[in-house]
Scaffold this motif. Sequence first.
Motif, PDB file in Angstrom:
ATOM      1  N   THR A 114       0.855  -1.184   0.000  1.00 16.48           N
ATOM      2  CA  THR A 114       0.000   0.000   0.000  1.00 16.48           C
ATOM      3  C   THR A 114       0.885   1.225   0.000  1.00 16.48           C
ATOM      4  N   ASN A 115       0.363   2.271  -0.557  1.00 16.61           N
ATOM      5  CA  ASN A 115       1.088   3.531  -0.615  1.00 16.61           C
ATOM      6  C   ASN A 115       0.472   4.479   0.407  1.00 16.61           C
ATOM      7  N   ALA A 116       0.553   4.105   1.675  1.00 19.01           N
ATOM      8  CA  ALA A 116      -0.083   4.878   2.744  1.00 19.01           C
ATOM      9  C   ALA A 116       0.525   6.269   2.895  1.00 19.01           C
ATOM     10  N   GLY A 122      -4.575   4.288   1.390  1.00 18.67           N
ATOM     11  CA  GLY A 122      -3.718   3.127   1.206  1.00 18.67           C
ATOM     12  C   GLY A 122      -3.938   2.428  -0.117  1.00 18.67           C
ATOM     13  N   ALA A 123      -3.664   3.089  -1.225  1.00 11.81           N
ATOM     14  CA  ALA A 123      -3.849   2.489  -2.544  1.00 11.81           C
ATOM     15  C   ALA A 123      -3.045   1.197  -2.651  1.00 11.81           C
ATOM     16  N   VAL A 124      -3.605   0.206  -3.344  1.00 10.26           N
ATOM     17  CA  VAL A 124      -2.916  -1.055  -3.571  1.00 10.26           C
ATOM     18  C   VAL A 124      -1.908  -0.836  -4.695  1.00 10.26           C
ATOM     19  N   PRO A 141     -11.582   2.061   1.092  1.00  9.89           N
ATOM     20  CA  PRO A 141     -10.429   1.535   1.836  1.00  9.89           C
ATOM     21  C   PRO A 141     -10.622   0.085   2.296  1.00  9.89           C
ATOM     22  N   ARG A 144     -10.227  -2.179  -0.716  1.00  9.95           N
ATOM     23  CA  ARG A 144      -8.814  -2.260  -1.099  1.00  9.95           C
ATOM     24  C   ARG A 144      -8.063  -3.250  -0.225  1.00  9.95           C
ATOM     25  N   SER A 145      -8.305  -3.187   1.079  1.00 14.71           N
ATOM     26  CA  SER A 145      -7.577  -4.086   1.979  1.00 14.71           C
ATOM     27  C   SER A 145      -7.991  -5.538   1.753  1.00 14.71           C
ATOM     28  N   ALA A 148      -6.299  -6.563  -1.555  1.00 12.85           N
ATOM     29  CA  ALA A 148      -4.853  -6.739  -1.368  1.00 12.85           C
ATOM     30  C   ALA A 148      -4.556  -8.042  -0.624  1.00 12.85           C
TER      31      ALA A 148
END
Length: 168
Positions: A114-116, A122-124, A141, A144-145, A148
């Motif tokens: 993730t790009n937190a 938190g994009a994958v 979100p 996404r989690s 991921a």
Amino acid sequence: MAHEADQAATLHFEAMLTPHRSLGRLGFGLLMIGISSVSFAAGIGFWWLGAWPICGFMGLDVLLVYIAFKLSYRSARASETVRLSDTELLIRRTDASGAVQSFSFNPYWVRVGTNAAADPAGAVVLGSHGKYVAVGGFLSPDERSVFAAALQDALHRHRSGKFDPAAP
């Protein structure tokens, strides 16, 4: 020839990601009828009071709401497909106009993260050998989690050779 090899490769994971729209066609029709009715009634009231130029602005409001929803529905035609086979992890991104981009990674080298720091949601991000691709930017979100985690699990099972097609 390469396309035939891709067809023969076992598919271990596939996910089609699409933007969510909470208002369907029926709901959109009912909403537009409601907005039009209220706008028409208010326009008649203004006409009756002698402020007839306001009627045009009431119709303009309805038109702008209609255009905004149509643009939103158009953007919902975008999608991303993520496929994990024996030989590659393929990301196929289709934008709202139908243009397609494809990204391919070796499943043994790709990392899911993730790009937190850059995106609080938190994009994958999928990355390998200096090449990075953000996936599912339109997901919530929580979605996404979940995505991921499912992809990381599929990659782990694929790498360990313990992939069971019946597993979730």
